[in-house]
Design an enzyme around this catalytic site. Sequence first.
Site, PDB file in Angstrom:
ATOM      1  N   HIS A 111      -3.132  17.789  59.510  1.00  0.00           N
ATOM      2  CA  HIS A 111      -4.059  18.504  58.611  1.00  0.00           C
ATOM      3  C   HIS A 111      -4.740  17.467  57.732  1.00  0.00           C
ATOM      4  O   HIS A 111      -4.286  16.320  57.666  1.00  0.00           O
ATOM      5  CB  HIS A 111      -3.325  19.543  57.748  1.00  0.00           C
ATOM      6  CG  HIS A 111      -2.474  18.969  56.653  1.00  0.00           C
ATOM      7  ND1 HIS A 111      -1.187  18.524  56.878  1.00  0.00           N
ATOM      8  CD2 HIS A 111      -2.716  18.766  55.321  1.00  0.00           C
ATOM      9  CE1 HIS A 111      -0.681  18.075  55.730  1.00  0.00           C
ATOM     10  NE2 HIS A 111      -1.603  18.204  54.768  1.00  0.00           N
ATOM     11  N   ASP A 147      -5.146  21.567  51.493  1.00  0.00           N
ATOM     12  CA  ASP A 147      -4.839  21.169  52.869  1.00  0.00           C
ATOM     13  C   ASP A 147      -5.736  21.989  53.787  1.00  0.00           C
ATOM     14  O   ASP A 147      -5.756  23.220  53.704  1.00  0.00           O
ATOM     15  CB  ASP A 147      -3.360  21.442  53.187  1.00  0.00           C
ATOM     16  CG  ASP A 147      -2.441  20.512  52.399  1.00  0.00           C
ATOM     17  OD1 ASP A 147      -2.924  19.479  51.894  1.00  0.00           O
ATOM     18  OD2 ASP A 147      -1.236  20.829  52.293  1.00  0.00           O
TER      19      ASP A 147
HETATM   20 ZN   LIG Z   1      -1.972  18.350  50.545  1.00  0.00          ZN
END
Ligand SMILES: [Zn+2]
Length: 280
Positions: free
Chosen positions: A260, A185
């Site tokens: 994100h 992420d």
């Molecule tokens: Zn992820």
Amino acid sequence: MNILQRNLKYRSLNFKENLGESYKLLQSKNSFSLIFLNDPFYQIAVPYYLKSLMKLEAGRLNNLNTQCKDIEQTKKKWEEEKRNVEALVRSIAEKKAYIERKKNEKLAYLEKIRTQKRYQQQVVATLERESKEIEQMIRKLASSNIQKAQKGRLSWPVIGSITSGFGIRRHPILGGAPLFHTGVDIAASYGTPVRAAASGRIIFAGWYGGYGNMVIIDHGGKISTVYGHLSKIVARVGEEIAEGDIIGYVGTTGLSTGPHLHFEVRVNGDPVDPLSWLIR
Ligand SMILES: [Zn+2]
């Protein structure tokens, strides 16, 4: 009125009556009484008798009075004790109700946890299934043998720090359920352009369950990259794109805690650690 109180009343009446009789006796004018009254013995005895009778009755009355007072006190004590017991009973009932309420709350909470756990297990199973499906999809759709992406050479799709790495982790949304994180992420604000990590061909562009809006680029040679949670997709399936081309924008679609980019690198469909593929 209790027995002692009644007794006292009776005795008082009786005493008054006795006095009355004695008085009447003293006042009577009949010959029989006069004979007696004129007798010096009775002149001493009668007042003495009356005096002792009064003294005796006064003593009895006094005694009864004391007993009555005792009874009153005992009664007051009992009433107070009764009130205490009643208060205790009330307090016990309240405590019982409180415990019952807490017990119900606990049961409801446990049920909620169980439901959450079931949901989490379902979501974990779904995410794992989706990842497997992506693997199959990539294997089926990836056709080019010319490898355009090199290990350690991929450009960053967005510039930002890694907030969650590759591998087993406790899922932030799923209450800490362990789940294999198939990518990384990368922190980026909502709407930041997401760029192709290397040149290739778009093999998927659309909604995909927990990934939300997702794009997959096939870079040839069984290498592909995946971009998840996009707010908007601008790439189209089948489109050939160059490294750095905008394919979509950062968002928080699908199973995501906030904006994100979820970025994956896959070799023959299997997820690998993107950090060993991204340029340093
Ligand atoms: Zn992820």
